[in-house]
Design an enzyme around this catalytic site. Structure first.
Site, mmCIF file in Angstrom:
data_model
loop_
_atom_site.group_PDB
_atom_site.id
_atom_site.type_symbol
_atom_site.label_atom_id
_atom_site.label_comp_id
_atom_site.label_asym_id
_atom_site.label_seq_id
_atom_site.Cartn_x
_atom_site.Cartn_y
_atom_site.Cartn_z
ATOM 1 N N LYS A 56 -17.975 -5.859 8.849
ATOM 2 C CA LYS A 56 -16.755 -6.670 8.945
ATOM 3 C C LYS A 56 -15.834 -6.099 10.019
ATOM 4 O O LYS A 56 -15.314 -4.990 9.875
ATOM 5 C CB LYS A 56 -16.053 -6.658 7.581
ATOM 6 C CG LYS A 56 -15.031 -7.756 7.423
ATOM 7 C CD LYS A 56 -14.571 -7.818 5.974
ATOM 8 C CE LYS A 56 -13.209 -8.484 5.877
ATOM 9 N NZ LYS A 56 -12.557 -8.236 4.618
ATOM 10 N N SER A 114 -3.039 -7.525 3.116
ATOM 11 C CA SER A 114 -3.206 -7.378 4.573
ATOM 12 C C SER A 114 -3.639 -8.709 5.183
ATOM 13 O O SER A 114 -3.190 -9.077 6.269
ATOM 14 C CB SER A 114 -4.253 -6.310 4.886
ATOM 15 O OG SER A 114 -3.841 -5.067 4.385
ATOM 16 N N HIS A 135 0.848 -1.212 0.000
ATOM 17 C CA HIS A 135 0.000 0.000 0.000
ATOM 18 C C HIS A 135 0.877 1.253 0.000
ATOM 19 O O HIS A 135 0.621 2.208 -0.739
ATOM 20 C CB HIS A 135 -0.846 0.071 1.277
ATOM 21 C CG HIS A 135 -1.900 -0.985 1.414
ATOM 22 N ND1 HIS A 135 -2.029 -1.759 2.524
ATOM 23 C CD2 HIS A 135 -2.910 -1.360 0.576
ATOM 24 C CE1 HIS A 135 -3.069 -2.580 2.387
ATOM 25 N NE2 HIS A 135 -3.618 -2.359 1.206
ATOM 26 N N ARG A 161 -1.804 -5.956 -8.469
ATOM 27 C CA ARG A 161 -0.737 -6.898 -8.117
ATOM 28 C C ARG A 161 -0.530 -7.942 -9.205
ATOM 29 O O ARG A 161 0.587 -8.366 -9.468
ATOM 30 C CB ARG A 161 -1.079 -7.613 -6.807
ATOM 31 C CG ARG A 161 -0.964 -6.722 -5.605
ATOM 32 C CD ARG A 161 -1.562 -7.367 -4.404
ATOM 33 N NE ARG A 161 -2.988 -7.581 -4.598
ATOM 34 C CZ ARG A 161 -3.849 -7.901 -3.637
ATOM 35 N NH1 ARG A 161 -3.403 -8.084 -2.413
ATOM 36 N NH2 ARG A 161 -5.116 -8.044 -3.886
#
Ligand code: PNS
Length: 159
Positions: free
Chosen positions: A41, A127, A17, A90
């Site tokens: 969440k 993460s 990030h 990515r």
């Protein structure tokens, strides 16, 4: 003033990030890091903790601001006159969903999405994986900034 937003959950921020934010900060006059509030969440870190960590690790970038948001990202952009979303890609597997979101966001308000290829050093990084590896005692010190490593170590010790 050229503005852009780097949105995400950032639970917690990783070196991947940070690389994208730093690169956006070189391209734009002002970069807003928008931390999504997702009430359904529960993350490892609360929103305020995530924001604190991001502020700490981006302190060296004078043109980076960190804020929470809920609702639609396009509304966050409209309220702040931000014409561009910067996202890291990515791998090809990221592309399908990112393209859908980019086209949806463009259709909603005309906001542009700019994709930045992730530094290959971090192409496998997320993460979620960092949290999983750290939970089981794996070394993530090369994947997150030192402040995040400290926070992770403390939080996982308590769990
Ligand atoms: O770090 P993440 O969880 O991959 O980030 C996803 C995020 C926050 C960028 C995305 O879920 C988002 O933009 N959410 C805001 C709600 C929204 O605008 N939804 C419509 C997307 S087309």
């Amino acid at each position: 003033m050229r503005r852009a937003v780097c949105p995400g959950s950032f639970d917690p921020i990783t070196n991947g990030h940070l690389d994208i934010i730093a690169r956006a900060a070189r391209l734009y006059d002002e970069v807003h890091v928008a931390v999504m509030i997702n009430k359904s969440k529960k993350g490892l870190f609360g929103i305020e903790e995530r924001i604190e960590l991001i502020r700490e690790v981006t302190a060296g970038y004078a043109n980076v601001r960190v804020e929470a948001f809920h609702g639609l990202l396009v509304d966050f952009c409209k309220e702040r006159d931000i014409p561009a979303i910067v996202k890291g890609l990515r791998a090809v597997s990221d592309f399908d969903y990112e393209l859908q979101m980019a086209q949806m966001n463009m259709g909603l308000t005309g906001v542009e999405t700019l994709f930045v290829p992730t530094n290959p050093t971090y192409s496998f990084l997320s993460s979620s994986l960092v949290k999983e590896v750290a939970t089981w005692g794996g070394d993530v010190s090369h994947l997150v900034p030192p402040a995040v490593l400290d926070a992770l170590t403390q939080r996982l010790r308590k769990e």
